[in-house]
Design a protein around this motif. Sequence first.
Motif, short mmCIF file in Angstrom:
data_model
loop_
_atom_site.label_atom_id
_atom_site.label_comp_id
_atom_site.label_asym_id
_atom_site.label_seq_id
_atom_site.Cartn_x
_atom_site.Cartn_y
_atom_site.Cartn_z
N PHE A 100 0.80 -1.23 0.00
CA PHE A 100 0.00 0.00 0.00
C PHE A 100 0.83 1.28 0.00
CE2 PHE A 100 -2.91 3.09 2.03
CZ PHE A 100 -3.99 2.95 1.19
N PHE A 101 1.92 1.31 0.76
CA PHE A 101 2.68 2.54 0.94
C PHE A 101 4.15 2.36 0.59
CE2 PHE A 101 -0.62 3.72 4.22
CZ PHE A 101 -1.15 4.76 3.50
N SER A 102 4.80 3.49 0.33
CA SER A 102 6.24 3.51 0.15
C SER A 102 6.92 3.22 1.48
CB SER A 102 6.70 4.88 -0.36
OG SER A 102 8.08 5.02 -0.26
N ARG A 103 8.05 2.55 1.42
CA ARG A 103 8.77 2.18 2.64
C ARG A 103 9.87 3.19 2.99
NH1 ARG A 103 8.13 -2.68 4.88
NH2 ARG A 103 10.13 -2.42 5.92
N LYS A 104 10.00 4.27 2.28
CA LYS A 104 11.16 5.15 2.44
C LYS A 104 11.41 5.56 3.88
CE LYS A 104 13.40 9.30 0.65
NZ LYS A 104 14.55 8.65 0.01
N PHE A 105 10.38 6.01 4.58
CA PHE A 105 10.57 6.49 5.94
C PHE A 105 10.18 5.47 7.00
CE2 PHE A 105 9.82 10.55 3.55
CZ PHE A 105 11.14 10.96 3.60
N LEU A 106 9.84 4.26 6.59
CA LEU A 106 9.49 3.21 7.55
C LEU A 106 10.74 2.42 7.90
CD1 LEU A 106 6.05 2.21 6.08
CD2 LEU A 106 6.46 3.07 8.37
N VAL A 107 11.65 3.11 8.56
CA VAL A 107 12.97 2.53 8.84
C VAL A 107 13.27 2.54 10.33
CG1 VAL A 107 13.95 3.06 6.59
CG2 VAL A 107 13.98 4.81 8.37
N GLY A 108 12.25 2.67 11.16
CA GLY A 108 12.48 2.76 12.59
C GLY A 108 12.29 4.17 13.09
N ASP A 109 13.02 4.53 14.13
CA ASP A 109 12.85 5.83 14.77
C ASP A 109 13.47 6.96 13.97
OD1 ASP A 109 12.00 7.41 17.06
OD2 ASP A 109 14.13 7.63 17.54
N SER A 110 14.48 6.68 13.14
CA SER A 110 15.21 7.73 12.43
C SER A 110 15.43 7.36 10.98
CB SER A 110 16.57 7.98 13.09
OG SER A 110 16.43 8.44 14.42
N TYR A 111 15.49 8.39 10.16
CA TYR A 111 15.90 8.25 8.77
C TYR A 111 16.97 9.30 8.51
CZ TYR A 111 16.03 8.50 3.69
OH TYR A 111 16.46 8.50 2.39
N HIS A 112 18.16 8.86 8.12
CA HIS A 112 19.24 9.76 7.77
C HIS A 112 19.70 9.41 6.36
CE1 HIS A 112 20.46 10.57 12.26
NE2 HIS A 112 19.22 10.96 11.96
N SER A 113 19.74 10.41 5.49
CA SER A 113 20.16 10.18 4.12
C SER A 113 21.59 9.64 4.09
CB SER A 113 20.13 11.48 3.31
OG SER A 113 18.83 11.98 3.20
N ALA A 114 21.82 8.78 3.13
CA ALA A 114 23.19 8.42 2.83
C ALA A 114 23.89 9.65 2.26
CB ALA A 114 23.22 7.27 1.83
N ALA A 115 25.20 9.59 2.12
CA ALA A 115 25.94 10.73 1.57
C ALA A 115 25.35 11.13 0.22
CB ALA A 115 27.41 10.37 1.41
N VAL A 116 25.02 12.40 0.09
CA VAL A 116 24.43 12.90 -1.15
C VAL A 116 25.30 14.01 -1.70
CG1 VAL A 116 22.08 12.30 -0.47
CG2 VAL A 116 22.96 14.57 0.07
N SER A 117 25.25 14.22 -3.00
CA SER A 117 25.97 15.31 -3.64
C SER A 117 25.06 15.93 -4.68
CB SER A 117 27.26 14.82 -4.30
OG SER A 117 26.98 13.81 -5.25
N PRO A 118 25.16 17.24 -4.88
CA PRO A 118 24.26 17.92 -5.83
C PRO A 118 24.43 17.39 -7.25
CG PRO A 118 25.43 19.51 -4.45
CD PRO A 118 26.07 18.17 -4.23
N THR A 119 23.31 17.34 -7.97
CA THR A 119 23.37 16.96 -9.38
C THR A 119 23.81 18.12 -10.25
OG1 THR A 119 21.02 17.48 -9.58
CG2 THR A 119 21.60 15.19 -9.13
N ALA A 120 23.78 19.33 -9.71
CA ALA A 120 24.25 20.52 -10.42
C ALA A 120 25.18 21.30 -9.50
CB ALA A 120 23.07 21.40 -10.84
N ARG A 121 26.21 21.88 -10.03
CA ARG A 121 27.18 22.56 -9.19
C ARG A 121 26.69 23.91 -8.68
NH1 ARG A 121 33.11 21.39 -12.05
NH2 ARG A 121 33.03 19.11 -11.82
#
Length: 277
Positions: free
Chosen positions: A9-30
Amino acid sequence: MPTAFDNSFFSRKFLVGDSYHSAAVSPTARSGLLCSIQFYGRLFLGPVRWLCAKAAKGECTDAAWVYASTRVADLMEQAGCPLFIDGMDAIEAVEGPCVFVANHMSTLETFLLPGIIRPRRQVTFVVKKSLTTMPFFGAVMRSRRPITVTRTNPREDLADVLNGGNSLLQEGISLIVFPQSTRSRIFDEHHFNSIGIKLARKAGVPVVPIALKTDAWGKGKYVKELGPIRPGMPVRFQFGQPMPITGNGKEEHAAICHFIRSHLQRWEQEDGVNGEA
């Protein structure tokens, strides 16, 4: 429609427990300008167009709402803005409905909070009435059964929120309230009213405070909803523990203000201040 998570029914993106922290991200544009152009192009040609088309057909379900919300989160990460969401266990810490009370910093929280909260419990917003009548996206907002306010007559707005909000809470639908009069990076307690406390007290439900820092999506100069996207600026949400309302609610209101103010102060020390007033 289910109130708890269902894998189908739903996306699991934020269903990860008490916290969600992004993995290392970098801008697609400078450059910040190019990043903003890319972000808004992907936003309006992607989840916004898709969700508006669903709403036009009467198919803007909770699942569609959550899916679009998590796609916006993906786009922020792709723009180089990491997400740090903590305290999500508080969303399910009470069995019945509750009132979420948050500061209001940008357009971003209205996009992200559905994807964070709705997989755990039914929820809608208290919003300006104008958001439900605007072209295209108005159909999306109307499908959410929000409580609307005009912000021209405080007495009528209070009555609408207390009566309409109480009815939804009795149905088991929680509410997200932004007590500030307008979006602002600065948290001013004098412009942070107690409408969420009054609603929770009337309905006999707890409040859940949310401190948020979403100035990675800035305020626009000409269209305030469409401001610059700031690659590298973290997006932060912190949920507090539910608070039952006792007495007149003044102590709970003060506690929520302290919760929000203290987190914003700490985050500004960690992230820096971007200079936007």
